[in-house]
Design a protein around this motif. Structure first.
Motif, PDB file in Angstrom:
ATOM      1  N   TRP A  15     -43.114 -35.729  30.290  1.00 40.99           N
ATOM      2  CA  TRP A  15     -42.536 -36.554  31.237  1.00 40.99           C
ATOM      3  C   TRP A  15     -42.448 -37.842  31.537  1.00 40.99           C
ATOM      4  N   SER A  26     -35.883 -38.618  25.497  1.00 43.20           N
ATOM      5  CA  SER A  26     -35.346 -37.830  26.680  1.00 43.20           C
ATOM      6  C   SER A  26     -35.497 -36.301  26.582  1.00 43.20           C
ATOM      7  N   ALA A  29     -32.412 -31.128  30.310  1.00 44.71           N
ATOM      8  CA  ALA A  29     -32.793 -30.019  31.381  1.00 44.71           C
ATOM      9  C   ALA A  29     -31.962 -28.642  30.728  1.00 44.71           C
ATOM     10  N   GLY A  33     -29.648 -28.423  35.551  1.00 45.26           N
ATOM     11  CA  GLY A  33     -29.910 -29.750  35.380  1.00 45.26           C
ATOM     12  C   GLY A  33     -30.700 -30.252  36.717  1.00 45.26           C
ATOM     13  N   THR A  35     -33.966 -30.210  39.531  1.00 39.81           N
ATOM     14  CA  THR A  35     -35.335 -30.395  39.502  1.00 39.81           C
ATOM     15  C   THR A  35     -36.197 -29.426  38.894  1.00 39.81           C
ATOM     16  N   GLN A  37     -35.288 -27.149  36.850  1.00 37.93           N
ATOM     17  CA  GLN A  37     -34.759 -26.931  35.530  1.00 37.93           C
ATOM     18  C   GLN A  37     -35.245 -27.903  34.746  1.00 37.93           C
ATOM     19  N   LEU A  38     -35.553 -29.032  35.115  1.00 38.70           N
ATOM     20  CA  LEU A  38     -36.179 -30.036  34.491  1.00 38.70           C
ATOM     21  C   LEU A  38     -37.775 -29.706  33.993  1.00 38.70           C
ATOM     22  N   THR A  41     -38.039 -26.913  31.721  1.00 40.25           N
ATOM     23  CA  THR A  41     -37.492 -27.222  30.350  1.00 40.25           C
ATOM     24  C   THR A  41     -38.799 -28.167  29.802  1.00 40.25           C
ATOM     25  N   TRP A  96     -30.652 -27.799  25.367  1.00 43.39           N
ATOM     26  CA  TRP A  96     -31.703 -28.383  26.295  1.00 43.39           C
ATOM     27  C   TRP A  96     -32.823 -28.643  25.107  1.00 43.39           C
TER      28      TRP A  96
END
Length: 135
Positions: A15, A26, A29, A33, A35, A37-38, A41, A96
Motif C-alpha cells: 500500500w 499500482s 482492487a 473498488g 475501501t 475491496q482495496l 485485495t 484485480w
C-alpha cells in the motif's frame, strides 16, 4: 501466526509503495473498488507475495548464491524485484491484483518494501531472554 503477520506487513508495504506515484506500481482492487475491496485485495496480493517469496524466492536465492558473493549481495535487490514482478505476473490475468509497469521500477519498489518489512521486523521481533547480571 507468523505467516498472517507477514501477509499484513506485506499488504501495508504494498500500500505504501502504491502511494509513491514515481514507482508506477499500482493495485487494482476487487470490483466495485471501494475501501474494503482495496484492503482485501492488498491482503490477497500480500499473501501471494509472501508465498512467492517463501517458495520461489528460496529456490532462486539458493541458486543465485554465487552471484550474491560476486556482487556483495547487491543481486538481492534484483531478485526481490523479480519476485515482486512475478507476483504481478501471477495476478495479471485477473481483474484485480498488482500491476508493475516496468521491471526496474519493481526493483525500486522491492527495495522500499524491504525497508518497510525490515522496520516492522525489528519492531515485531520477540525480545530474547536477557541474561541475568552477575552481582
Amino acid at each position: 501466526m507468523r505467516f498472517i503477520i507477514r501477509v499484513v506487513v506485506n499488504a501495508f508495504s504494498l500500500w505504501v509503495v502504491t502511494l509513491i506515484p514515481v514507482l508506477q506500481v499500482s493495485v487494482i482492487a476487487f470490483p466495485p473498488g471501494e475501501t474494503l475491496q482495496l484492503v482485501l485485495t492488498l491482503l490477497a496480493v500480500g499473501a501471494i507475495f509472501a508465498l512467492v517469496n517463501t517458495i520461489i524466492g528460496t529456490i532462486v536465492k539458493v541458486l543465485a548464491f554465487p552471484l550474491y558473493i560476486l556482487t556483495f549481495g547487491l543481486i538481492g535487490f534484483v531478485i526481490n524485484g523479480f519476485l515482486l514482478w512475478l507476483t504481478a505476473w501471477f495476478t495479471s490475468g485477473l481483474d484485480w491484483g498488482l500491476r508493475v509497469e516496468h521491471f526496474w521500477w519493481g526493483v525500486v519498489a522491492a527495495l522500499v518494501i524491504s525497508i518497510i518489512n525490515g522496520i516492522f521486523g525489528f519492531i515485531l521481533r520477540p525480545q530474547s531472554k536477557r541474561s541475568r547480571r552477575r552481582d
